[in-house]
Design a protein around this motif. Structure first.
Motif, mmCIF file in Angstrom:
data_model
loop_
_atom_site.group_PDB
_atom_site.id
_atom_site.type_symbol
_atom_site.label_atom_id
_atom_site.label_comp_id
_atom_site.label_asym_id
_atom_site.label_seq_id
_atom_site.Cartn_x
_atom_site.Cartn_y
_atom_site.Cartn_z
ATOM 1 N N UNK A 1 26.240 49.054 37.508
ATOM 2 C CA UNK A 1 26.998 47.942 37.892
ATOM 3 C C UNK A 1 27.847 47.231 37.152
ATOM 4 N N UNK A 2 29.308 47.210 37.248
ATOM 5 C CA UNK A 2 30.151 46.538 36.351
ATOM 6 C C UNK A 2 30.234 45.022 36.696
ATOM 7 N N UNK A 3 29.393 44.308 36.154
ATOM 8 C CA UNK A 3 29.208 42.916 36.817
ATOM 9 C C UNK A 3 30.546 42.209 36.434
ATOM 10 N N UNK A 4 31.249 42.449 35.189
ATOM 11 C CA UNK A 4 32.207 41.762 34.946
ATOM 12 C C UNK A 4 33.538 42.009 36.193
ATOM 13 N N UNK A 5 33.321 43.367 36.690
ATOM 14 C CA UNK A 5 34.368 43.619 37.629
ATOM 15 C C UNK A 5 34.283 42.952 38.895
ATOM 16 N N UNK A 6 33.035 42.656 39.343
ATOM 17 C CA UNK A 6 32.464 41.881 40.415
ATOM 18 C C UNK A 6 32.922 40.533 40.528
ATOM 19 N N UNK A 7 32.600 39.985 39.154
ATOM 20 C CA UNK A 7 33.154 38.625 39.020
ATOM 21 C C UNK A 7 34.587 38.190 39.168
ATOM 22 N N UNK A 8 35.522 39.310 38.524
ATOM 23 C CA UNK A 8 36.770 39.322 38.538
ATOM 24 C C UNK A 8 37.357 39.589 40.007
ATOM 25 N N UNK A 9 36.661 40.487 40.653
ATOM 26 C CA UNK A 9 37.258 40.743 42.222
ATOM 27 C C UNK A 9 36.911 39.304 42.886
ATOM 28 N N UNK A 10 35.745 38.893 42.720
ATOM 29 C CA UNK A 10 35.280 37.417 43.552
ATOM 30 C C UNK A 10 36.421 36.440 43.148
ATOM 31 N N UNK A 11 36.815 36.233 41.938
ATOM 32 C CA UNK A 11 37.784 35.152 41.633
ATOM 33 C C UNK A 11 39.188 35.692 42.175
ATOM 34 N N UNK A 12 39.543 36.771 42.050
ATOM 35 C CA UNK A 12 40.649 37.131 42.866
ATOM 36 C C UNK A 12 40.634 36.826 44.412
ATOM 37 N N UNK A 13 39.729 37.145 44.810
ATOM 38 C CA UNK A 13 39.412 37.058 46.320
ATOM 39 C C UNK A 13 39.455 35.343 46.603
ATOM 40 N N UNK A 14 38.786 34.674 46.035
ATOM 41 C CA UNK A 14 38.853 33.082 46.278
ATOM 42 C C UNK A 14 40.118 32.503 45.690
ATOM 43 N N UNK A 15 40.971 33.162 44.743
ATOM 44 C CA UNK A 15 42.189 32.548 44.588
ATOM 45 C C UNK A 15 43.153 32.843 45.697
ATOM 46 N N UNK A 16 43.051 33.954 46.217
ATOM 47 C CA UNK A 16 43.786 34.336 47.579
ATOM 48 C C UNK A 16 43.380 33.401 48.457
ATOM 49 N N UNK A 17 42.188 33.216 48.732
ATOM 50 C CA UNK A 17 41.672 32.362 50.038
ATOM 51 C C UNK A 17 42.466 30.977 49.686
ATOM 52 N N UNK A 18 42.225 30.312 48.704
ATOM 53 C CA UNK A 18 42.681 29.132 48.203
ATOM 54 C C UNK A 18 44.357 28.971 48.464
ATOM 55 N N UNK A 19 44.895 29.919 48.106
ATOM 56 C CA UNK A 19 46.416 30.003 48.194
ATOM 57 C C UNK A 19 46.634 30.151 49.739
ATOM 58 N N UNK A 20 45.832 31.035 50.702
ATOM 59 C CA UNK A 20 45.866 30.918 52.032
ATOM 60 C C UNK A 20 45.772 29.568 52.867
ATOM 61 N N UNK A 21 44.753 28.840 52.154
ATOM 62 C CA UNK A 21 44.424 27.621 52.746
ATOM 63 C C UNK A 21 45.372 26.498 52.501
ATOM 64 N N UNK A 22 45.543 26.186 51.228
ATOM 65 C CA UNK A 22 46.019 24.931 50.685
ATOM 66 C C UNK A 22 47.737 25.244 50.496
ATOM 67 N N UNK A 23 48.208 26.248 50.225
ATOM 68 C CA UNK A 23 49.568 26.529 50.445
ATOM 69 C C UNK A 23 50.241 27.191 51.394
ATOM 70 N N UNK A 24 49.592 28.037 52.116
ATOM 71 C CA UNK A 24 50.332 28.645 53.345
ATOM 72 C C UNK A 24 49.773 27.956 54.658
ATOM 73 N N UNK A 25 48.796 27.151 54.549
ATOM 74 C CA UNK A 25 47.989 26.533 55.453
ATOM 75 C C UNK A 25 47.703 27.634 56.837
#
Length: 666
Positions: A1-25
């Motif tokens: 299991x590539x832990x670093x990849x899992x962490x990075x994928x989660x960061x990317x996903x959460x950044x996108x959700x932040x953008x959807x919520x706070x920028x795009x509403x």
């Protein structure tokens, strides 16, 4: 299991959700799902600290404590805007810029002027590197930890962005969030905040970033600055920033004429109250970056932009009384004490009456119903009296004849509007005011010492002037109200550290009338020491660049006063900087001495700022516009046609950057 990849994928996903919520509403998952993913990321990062990333979404919760905010010099100066209050002002502005550009077709970007706290954020390789407050435009406070908690600010950019750039914006507090914060304070019996703008600004300087994270702040971005941006216009810059993940207001519009600009102003003057944020006007910018470069800047503002301020809100209320304040220079300011009234989002209880002439002009009387508005929607002022509601027994206001603090008879110099208390060294508010000015951030910046503490020190007989600060001891301070060992030590240490403050700020701090920051820098650079300034004649001072007779006379009067000289000599004894320490540039020369250059166009080997610095480093002077005093125009690509025409008319030498390099290399 590539832990670093899992962490990075989660960061990317959460950044996108932040953008959807706070920028795009436009959120695509529930708050609960987001929190679960964030919790999963926190657990993984906790177990694998080797993969720590300062820009991870987990860092938005804050928790960093900042006791002292580091002062940082801006890579690119943050200018203020010239204000206009009528459409005639805007027409005049267009006429001025067309004289420079040569009546070329222009487009304008119109943007709403949001009322918040200005911020400059630096990105490198798509990651948020630093966030700095506006400060004085040249330098500000590093508030990076606090800014990272604002969820509408991207920590990692998307798409094709420049390698490094600064982006400017306003930190704002939406009305809904502001009301919620105030409701919570009222429920626990605390005093509510006065207005969204001040609350947003104050939030940036909270020491605990986790407290900032609790506030519903947003950041609205409006301007990109840097080298090699590959962006040609302001409007294109806004669209690019939006694509990279920034929250850029959609209300911005491209206008092809001033008529379209005025249509935009008229629309938003009527509809601005429906916006979720405070706004007080419209910013109009020349759209083309090439034209912006040609127009350049005045000492304070860009020539290519202007702010149109909406007409201030106005209310009526009762004038209960008039009191009089004494400033640090002895100037008397009459203050109207009003029946509290709501105005532009705040409760107004007091307003300035300016001077005796203003009171006489308005014929203002105690008990009158008065009209109040906010000048620039900031400072309340009385603009008139409702004579129909005046009580017949109301008596005309008689301006005071003696100082309300020390009872000295007031004086009024010929040609001046204000009355003054002449008791310079015996009137408590003047003494306290001078010391309070001395310790301010732009002056001596004494940490651990505030305005209230200065009054406390004076009232307890510990200081009579600002030189006395350097004799204070911890044992003297400890008995004072609200003073503990640590705070007393901080105060004494802060005073001692102020001995490192450079001479130009000391010169501003000592409080010579009419000598502000800019004049202090001019005098310090010209004379190099306090003694040289003291010994200068009136004519010598007048001949200094931008120093007129009024300022020169004030400097002479300051040093003619033996008490001022005594205090200055004491400051010298305490090793306060009384001479200019010039930083030696090993590459500096005098090859361009006596020559004035104007820079125009886009360059390959220099940025415009670097080219101007190279001119000054070699003894030359940089002019803002072409005139008969100009010796050379350094021309790059896309030089403005109006400047080219004027240079040819005046037969001024036009050189390339290669020619310039040859001049300083010989």
């Amino acid at each position: 299991m590539d832990v670093h990849k899992i962490i990075q994928d989660l960061r990317d996903e959460l950044n996108q959700h932040n953008y959807n919520y706070y920028v795009l509403d436009n959120p695509t998952i529930s708050d609960f799902e987001f929190d679960q993913k964030l919790k999963q990321l926190q657990e993984l990062e906790s177990r694998h600290p080797e993969f720590f990333d300062d820009n991870s979404p987990t860092q938005r919760v804050g928790g960093t404590i900042t006791k002292n905010f580091q002062t940082v010099v801006h890579d690119y100066r943050m200018y203020s805007l010239d204000n206009s209050y009528s459409k005639e002002d805007v027409i005049d502005w267009e006429n001025r810029i067309q004289k420079v550009l040569g009546n070329v077709p222009l487009q304008y970007t119109c943007e709403l002027k949001y009322d918040g706290a200005s911020i400059s954020i630096t990105y490198e390789n798509g990651k948020l590197k630093r966030a700095v407050t506006r400060g004085d435009g040249f330098q500000g406070d590093d508030v990076t930890n606090n800014i990272k908690t604002i969820k509408s600010i991207p920590l990692q950019l998307k798409g094709n962005f420049p390698e490094r750039f600064d982006i400017r914006g306003e930190i704002v507090l939406p009305f809904e969030g502001f009301e919620k914060m105030n409701q919570e304070l009222i429920e626990i019996g605390e005093t509510p905040y006065s207005n969204p703008r001040n609350t947003a600004s104050g939030s940036l300087k909270l020491q605990d970033s986790s407290e900032v994270a609790k506030r519903p702040l947003e950041c609205l971005l409006y301007f990109i600055v840097g080298n090699n941006l590959n962006i040609k216009t302001q409007f294109e810059g806004l669209e690019s920033a939006r694509n990279w993940g920034f929250k850029v207001p959609k209300e911005a519009k491209l206008a092809n004429s001033l008529n379209e600009v005025f249509d935009y102003i008229n629309y938003w003057d009527e509809h601005r109250h429906k916006l979720p944020y405070e706004t007080d006007g419209v910013v109009i910018k020349v759209n083309s970056f090439q034209h912006q470069d040609e127009l350049g800047y005045t000492a304070k503002s860009p020539r290519w932009a202007i702010a149109y301020k909406f007409k201030a809100e106005q209310v009526s209320t009762r004038l209960n009384s008039i009191s009089y304040q004494v400033g640090r220079t002895g100037s008397i300011t009459p203050v109207a004490n009003l029946e509290p009234v709501q105005l532009a989002g705040t409760i107004v209880k007091r307003a300035s009456l300016h001077n005796a002439d203003q009171i006489e002009k308005l014929d203002i009387r105690i008990g009158d119903t008065v009209f109040v508005e906010k000048g620039g929607e900031i400072i309340p002022k009385i603009i008139g009296v409702d004579l129909a509601k005046r009580n017949e027994e109301a008596l005309p206001t008689l301006y005071i004849t003696h100082c309300p603090e020390c009872q000295a008879e007031l004086v009024r110099n010929e040609g001046e509007a204000n009355h003054y208390c002449p008791n310079f060294y015996g009137c408590p508010p003047q003494i306290i005011g001078r010391i309070q000015h001395f310790i301010t951030r732009k002056a001596m910046d004494i940490e651990g010492l505030g305005g209230e503490t200065v009054a406390l020190l004076y009232n307890n007989g510990l200081v009579k002037d600002y030189a006395d600060l350097y004799e204070l001891t911890v044992d003297q301070i400890l008995p004072l109200e609200r003073m503990a060992q640590k705070s007393a030590e901080n105060l004494v240490n802060g005073v001692q550290k102020s001995k490192e403050v450079p001479f130009e700020r000391v010169l501003y701090a000592i409080g010579i009338r009419y000598v502000g920051e800019t004049v202090a820098k001019k005098l310090a650079k010209h004379y190099k020491s306090i003694d040289a300034i003291r010994n200068a004649s009136l004519m010598d001072l007048i001949l200094v660049d931008e120093i007129g007779e009024k300022i020169a006379q004030s400097v002479i009067e300051f040093f003619d006063n033996p008490e001022n000289v005594r205090i200055i000599e004491r400051l010298k004894q305490y090793d306060v900087q009384m001479e200019l320490v010039e930083v030696h540039n090993p590459n500096a020369t005098n090859k361009l001495a006596g020559k004035t250059f104007v820079v125009s166009g886009v360059f390959e080997k220099f940025s415009r700022d670097d080219l101007k610095k190279a001119i000054e480093d070699n003894g030359g002077k940089v002019g803002s516009s072409i005139s008969a005093k100009t010796d050379y125009v350094v021309a790059g690509d896309n030089m403005g046609p109006a400047k080219l025409k004027k240079a040819n008319q005046l037969k001024i030498s036009i050189i390339t950057e290669i020619d310039f390099l040859a001049m300083i290399s010989d």
